[in-house]
Design an enzyme around this catalytic site. Sequence first.
Site, mmCIF file in Angstrom:
data_model
loop_
_atom_site.group_PDB
_atom_site.id
_atom_site.type_symbol
_atom_site.label_atom_id
_atom_site.label_comp_id
_atom_site.label_asym_id
_atom_site.label_seq_id
_atom_site.Cartn_x
_atom_site.Cartn_y
_atom_site.Cartn_z
ATOM 1 N N ASP A 26 0.654 36.161 61.696
ATOM 2 C CA ASP A 26 -0.525 35.462 62.204
ATOM 3 C C ASP A 26 -0.367 35.253 63.705
ATOM 4 O O ASP A 26 0.593 34.626 64.152
ATOM 5 C CB ASP A 26 -0.646 34.107 61.488
ATOM 6 N N HIS B 157 -10.416 31.209 57.959
ATOM 7 C CA HIS B 157 -9.209 31.639 58.672
ATOM 8 C C HIS B 157 -8.752 32.990 58.136
ATOM 9 O O HIS B 157 -8.510 33.150 56.936
ATOM 10 C CB HIS B 157 -8.070 30.634 58.539
ATOM 11 N N CYS C 270 -9.446 33.640 65.182
ATOM 12 C CA CYS C 270 -8.557 34.267 64.196
ATOM 13 C C CYS C 270 -9.083 35.603 63.699
ATOM 14 O O CYS C 270 -8.308 36.544 63.492
ATOM 15 C CB CYS C 270 -8.309 33.326 63.024
#
Length: 251
Positions: free
Chosen positions: A122, A107, A68
């Site tokens: 995202d 994250h 991420c």
Amino acid sequence: MNDFLKDCFKKIGWKKDHVSFDDLPLFLKAMAYRYPFENRAVLAKENYKVTKEELWRRLIKEQHGGLCYDLNGFLYYVLRDAGFHVKLIRGTVYAGKQEEWALEGTHAAVWLSAEKGDYIVDIGFGINLALEPIPLSGETVQSPVGAFRIKEKATEMGTHLLLMDKGEGWQIGYAFTLEERDPGDLDDMKDLIHSHEKSPFNKSLLASKLTPNGRMVMSDRHFTIHENGGEGQKSDIAPSEFEEKLNTYFL
């Protein structure tokens, strides 16, 4: 358009010389279909800084995907250079099978503000991708993976929740706050993921990616392809085959 954007657009096959808000669903798909979620760098203990220049090298000039902090860090810089008002935010994934929070604050995601409202974007949550901006106002968006929405709810890990329904009811994806984070936080996340004993990504190799027809998931033992909502085609692989199959199918 600067050289960073030109290189990115070429890499993902984006034909326009700009990205508008209405383009974002197609643009996020192009990014997701190009870059796999994969952890080779973690297992190899690669020592690099998560900077714009380093992400340009790894994701544009070389053949890498990432986790991420790589993928959403890259998305942040791309959208910022494309003229969007974006901020980095930090969240904590909920491990549903274990019914507990995963490693706190590891994250990375992107908060995007536009005329129509505020959104989360995202491309770094495995295959759990909405493939379009998710409104902070709570409306549901749909992708081939399932439904996604944001709920404002205080938890020990933040002020908001990303919720997902992949056919079994709404479940927590991750909690987050809207506190803007410095890009230097991406390095903190990387260091935790690389070294912490609770990290889910420093134990064994994995890769996943959405495709226009479905999704692919690979470990160091199995490779599974799902197409058009059908049953997955699962095959056994040897750990020594992981790199070759990643380069062939994912990159």
